[in-house]
Design an enzyme around this catalytic site. Sequence first.
Site, short mmCIF file in Angstrom:
data_model
loop_
_atom_site.label_atom_id
_atom_site.label_comp_id
_atom_site.label_asym_id
_atom_site.label_seq_id
_atom_site.Cartn_x
_atom_site.Cartn_y
_atom_site.Cartn_z
N GLU A 19 -0.25 36.58 14.74
CA GLU A 19 0.26 37.77 14.07
C GLU A 19 -0.09 39.00 14.90
O GLU A 19 -1.19 39.11 15.43
CB GLU A 19 -0.36 37.87 12.68
CG GLU A 19 0.03 39.11 11.88
CD GLU A 19 -0.62 39.11 10.51
OE1 GLU A 19 -0.33 38.17 9.73
OE2 GLU A 19 -1.42 40.02 10.22
N THR A 50 3.39 42.56 11.34
CA THR A 50 2.99 43.20 10.09
C THR A 50 3.81 44.45 9.82
O THR A 50 4.45 45.02 10.72
CB THR A 50 1.50 43.58 10.11
OG1 THR A 50 1.28 44.58 11.10
CG2 THR A 50 0.63 42.37 10.41
N GLY A 125 1.11 43.82 -0.64
CA GLY A 125 0.58 44.93 0.13
C GLY A 125 -0.65 45.53 -0.53
O GLY A 125 -1.00 45.19 -1.67
N TYR A 179 -5.17 32.64 -0.92
CA TYR A 179 -6.54 33.15 -0.77
C TYR A 179 -7.56 32.06 -1.08
O TYR A 179 -7.87 31.81 -2.25
CB TYR A 179 -6.74 34.36 -1.70
CG TYR A 179 -5.77 35.47 -1.42
CD1 TYR A 179 -6.09 36.47 -0.51
CD2 TYR A 179 -4.51 35.49 -2.01
CE1 TYR A 179 -5.18 37.49 -0.22
CE2 TYR A 179 -3.59 36.49 -1.73
CZ TYR A 179 -3.94 37.50 -0.84
OH TYR A 179 -3.03 38.49 -0.55
N HIS A 183 -7.97 36.09 -4.38
CA HIS A 183 -7.62 37.49 -4.16
C HIS A 183 -8.69 38.36 -4.79
O HIS A 183 -9.24 38.05 -5.85
CB HIS A 183 -6.25 37.79 -4.77
CG HIS A 183 -5.71 39.13 -4.41
ND1 HIS A 183 -6.06 40.28 -5.08
CD2 HIS A 183 -4.84 39.51 -3.44
CE1 HIS A 183 -5.44 41.32 -4.53
NE2 HIS A 183 -4.69 40.88 -3.54
N GLN A 210 -5.27 33.96 3.79
CA GLN A 210 -6.13 35.01 4.29
C GLN A 210 -7.18 34.37 5.20
O GLN A 210 -7.47 33.19 5.09
CB GLN A 210 -6.80 35.72 3.12
CG GLN A 210 -7.72 36.86 3.53
CD GLN A 210 -8.31 37.57 2.33
OE1 GLN A 210 -7.85 38.63 1.95
NE2 GLN A 210 -9.32 36.98 1.72
N LYS A 305 -4.65 42.33 20.14
CA LYS A 305 -5.37 41.95 21.34
C LYS A 305 -5.27 40.43 21.52
O LYS A 305 -5.36 39.69 20.55
CB LYS A 305 -6.84 42.35 21.25
CG LYS A 305 -7.07 43.84 21.05
CD LYS A 305 -6.65 44.63 22.28
CE LYS A 305 -6.98 46.10 22.13
NZ LYS A 305 -6.58 46.88 23.32
#
Length: 317
Positions: A19, A50, A125, A179, A183, A210, A305
């Site tokens: 991502e 994203t 979001g 999650y 969450h 996540q 990165k």
Amino acid sequence: MKITDHIKNANGKTLFSFEIIPPKKGNSIQQLYDNIDPLMEFKPPFIDVTTSREEYVYIEKEGLLDKKKTRMRPGTLGICAAIKHKYDVDTVPHVLCGGFTKEETEYLLVDCHYLGIDNVMALRGDAMSHQKYFEASAGGHQYAKGLVSQIQNLNCGKYLHDVVETNNCADFCIGVAGYPEKHLEAPSLQTDLKRLKEKVDAGADYVVTQMFFDNQKYFAFVDAAKKAGINVPIIPGIKPIAVKRHLQLLPQVFRIDIPETLISEVEKCKTNKAVRQVGIEFAIRQSKELLAAGVPVLHYYSMGKSDNIHAIASELF
């Protein structure tokens, strides 16, 4: 191609994906290319991009502060199209509830369809920086379930204000978030699984988790999801520790636990360069265990990165 088709066509082989985040306004897309280039040797079938929601800024005007909305990292769809064209790889734009009306979402999805983008990640979001809790935008969705339903309706030719009879309907493959440690707003993991099941029932085709640092929590989450009737692929999301402040920042923002062994190794480091190497080595061990378990994809959160992701992938793919 759909993410689910990539997984099916892999015949049990674990795939590599990652991502990225759009650059801030004023920066060149070449910075993204420079970080994507080294990772293409591992043949990722898809790359996630994203989306950032709006934030408020205050501009001084005639001695007063004028409140304006802005987006620091626009361009998700343009970046998806550029990457798709440059690298001949599927891209997955993140589509948010927060910051967008249902009409704006529909226009975005229509553009995705025109561009041949077959996959979208449907997310609620985060709350805006001044909000304690998430608040839906006027005319937008409160929950990701509603967003998934809108996308699925579009797949059936059902637009917000009319039904279009056509042989050229969209056919989006829809991803959603899961999650393993629940969450942060969910009262329990079981409740969170119910919400995930609702998203899958509404049309979600796969789940990306996540970040987590304890594989046992991922394995337990997958088992619990299957018992709850969730039978779509669940892709583990992996974030290598990169700087010492991640020890405080990641648990605070994402409400996740970091294993004591990793904490101890990071605390011994004198520099962030040393922390980055610890993060790489831990992520390699974590990934090897997931790889041995036959996960469908190893999905890495690169944050723009690629050097640490490249070092990890070099040991695995």
